[in-house]
Design an enzyme around this catalytic site. Structure first.
Site, PDB file in Angstrom:
ATOM      1  N   ASP A 199       0.838  -1.192   0.000  1.00  0.00           N
ATOM      2  CA  ASP A 199       0.000   0.000   0.000  1.00  0.00           C
ATOM      3  C   ASP A 199       0.881   1.254   0.000  1.00  0.00           C
ATOM      4  O   ASP A 199       1.928   1.287   0.641  1.00  0.00           O
ATOM      5  CB  ASP A 199      -0.899  -0.024   1.249  1.00  0.00           C
ATOM      6  N   GLU A 267      -0.379   8.131  -7.015  1.00  0.00           N
ATOM      7  CA  GLU A 267      -0.118   9.305  -7.859  1.00  0.00           C
ATOM      8  C   GLU A 267      -1.068   9.230  -9.033  1.00  0.00           C
ATOM      9  O   GLU A 267      -1.581   8.157  -9.382  1.00  0.00           O
ATOM     10  CB  GLU A 267       1.338   9.302  -8.334  1.00  0.00           C
TER      11      GLU A 267
END
Length: 533
Positions: A199, A267
């Site tokens: 993660d 992102e």
């Protein structure tokens, strides 16, 4: 021997929502074990479990309070061992979410760290003094709203949290922290796990100079709940030191057989593809990575082409992982419905397209049923960002509602109790027992089987063909086979003139002489290296 993960289909299970075996309304490990034949029957190769470790569940397990214990909500170590053993008997690998960048504030490490500035874990988290006016040390934002800093009166300092204030960030600049984290990973590798889904893999290190981020000169990104996307987030994440930690972690996993690590790159846009390339470059970092590049609203040929070509250019020796849905974004059938004639059409085209992409493929539970986003009212929510910002932010609960097995059973067969999120009629209508021979589920099985039988689709070589929007086309090439994949990403019919070829595999197109007709949301796999005129 080929690495098993290179052309694998990875099926994500959200444990809370898969199958409840105890009647408490929450899915659990024994429930997942019961349903593993469904996953194996789909043609998947690996099961990815979202967090199952000890947690106060303020962020549904992504706030870990003990890395080496199973949360009783889901079962115990024996239950987990039984799940792994059953999966292996069915030919499935098992990986788990490892949330390493931060812990819960209930973790013993943080409880010790916040006591004072001199204890042996004082520097295990990111602490910083207030600015002279008492404000936070930097302008960094939290993903879940407000500053990424929380003031702790006991220490008289702020601590960093990229997510909830109850999720303090570990200080990876401290080698003791890195060693402790690696030991937790070793624990699960020794236990029998086949790998990790990491993660927020680009969040491990922060800028030690505590420099504020510059403005991005752009509107906030979709996942931001306040102003996160208005900064260039260059100092709070994706620091160069991340690579050194990934190399340490790869050194550990390489001591075991057939282990795989896939990193979640937090992102958006072109930068996400660059990071994917950087983090999978060579053989001493991640085995593969995925980003949110294909998890957003964009549904056009240029976007999908840019994602794949961008990765190929940025990491020619790296390996990608592509998926269209997960537990953090609205389901793609709902997300892309404006580009389709109906839900069934977009569900079928999406899987035909996804299974044609090079690399490893991810499926989120329920998408094989053509599942749609669930509409929830405020009183039904559990997701922290939604609870804080409703109704402007819908949150992530809509894609996390329970798996549906039997349309007319209580809670569609998920639980005999009151489920933690409701099962509603539009979702129950897609239940497994309603999926016949011509269903989305049957189609997933067919397309997955076609991919697995195809040397071209199982490989990595991909070259794109210049066609106008809304047409996406590319060659998939291996020594044994070449296929041309073509998709009409619109709700209008389109026709193309093609060189000598024939349609193979799952499709909804037709060829008459040299004319290929693609209906609304049309798609076809064509034999050979086809040219279009």
């Amino acid at each position: 021997m080929t690495d098993w993960w290179r052309d694998a289909i990875i099926y994500q299970v959200y444990p809370r929502s898969y199958q409840d075996s105890t009647g408490d309304g929450v899915g659990d490990l024994n429930g997942i074990t019961r349903r593993l034949p469904h996953i194996a029957g789909l043609g998947a190769d690996c099961v990815w479990l979202s967090p199952i470790f000890m947690s106060p569940q303020k962020d549904m397990g992504y706030d870990v309070s003990d890395y080496c214990k199973i949360d009783p909500l889901f079962g115990d170590l024996d239950d987990f061992k039984g799940l792994i053993d059953t999966a292996h008997e069915l030919g499935l690998k098992v990986i788990t979410d490892q949330v390493l960048s931060h812990t819960s504030d209930q973790h013993e490490w943080f409880k010790a760290s916040r006591k004072d500035r001199t204890n042996d874990k004082a520097d295990w988290y990111v602490w910083a003094d207030p600015l002279p006016d008492g404000s936070p040390p930097t302008n960094w934002h939290s993903h879940f709203g407000g500053p990424a800093w929380e003031f702790d009166p006991g220490r008289g300092q702020y601590y960093l949290h990229n997510f909830l204030a109850s999720q303090p960030d570990l200080n990876f600049h401290n080698p003791d922290v890195v060693n402790a984290i690696l030991e937790t990973c070793k624990f699960w590798l020794d236990f029998g796990l086949d790998g990790f889904r990491l993660d927020t893999v680009n969040y491990y290190f922060h800028d030690q100079k505590l420099r504020s981020n510059p403005a991005a000169n752009a509107a906030p990104q979709v996942m931001a709940t306040d102003l996160y996307g208005m900064q260039k987030n260059i100092y709070n994440k994706t620091r160069p030191e991340n690579l050194g930690f990934l190399e340490r972690l790869r050194t550990l996993t390489d001591q075991y057989d057939d282990i795989m690590m896939v990193g979640e790159v937090g992102e958006m846009g072109d930068r996400s593809i660059e990071i994917m390339g950087e983090y999978t470059q060579g053989t001493d970092r991640l085995h593969m990575a995925y980003s949110f590049a294909m998890l957003g609203p964009d549904f056009n040929a240029k976007h999908f082409r840019n994602c794949i070509e961008g990765f190929q250019a940025g990491a020619p020796d790296g390996h990608p992982y592509w998926s269209f849905s997960n537990h953090d974004v609205p389901r793609h059938v709902t997300r892309w419905l404006d580009h389709a004639t109906d839900e069934d059409a977009i569900a079928r085209q999406a899987v035909a397209m996804l299974m044609s992409f090079p690399g490893t493929i991810g499926i989120y539970q329920g998408e094989e049923l053509g599942q749609t986003e669930t509409d929830l009212t405020y009183d039904e929510l559990t997701d922290p960002p939604a609870l804080r910002y409703w109704p402007a932010v819908k949150g992530r609960d809509g894609c996390r509602t329970p798996m549906v097995w039997e349309k007319d059973a209580a809670n569609a067969g998920f639980s005999d109790g009151t489920p933690w999120l409701p099962v509603k009629a539009p979702q129950a209508a897609n239940a497994v027992d309603q999926q016949g021979d011509d269903s989305v589920l049957a189609y997933y099985r067919e397309v997955i089987a076609f991919r697995k039988a195809s040397a071209a689709l199982s490989g990595i070589k991909t070259t794109f063909i210049d066609l106008p929007e809304p047409l996406l086309a590319f060659h998939r090439i291996s020594d044994a086979e070449t296929l041309t994949c073509v998709f009409n990403l619109s709700a209008d019919d389109h026709s193309l003139t093609v060189s000598d070829t024939e349609i193979t595999g799952p499709n909804n197109a037709s060829i008459d002489g040299t004319t290929l007709t693609l209906p609304a949301n049309g798609y076809a796999y064509l034999t050979g290296k086809v040219t279009f005129t």
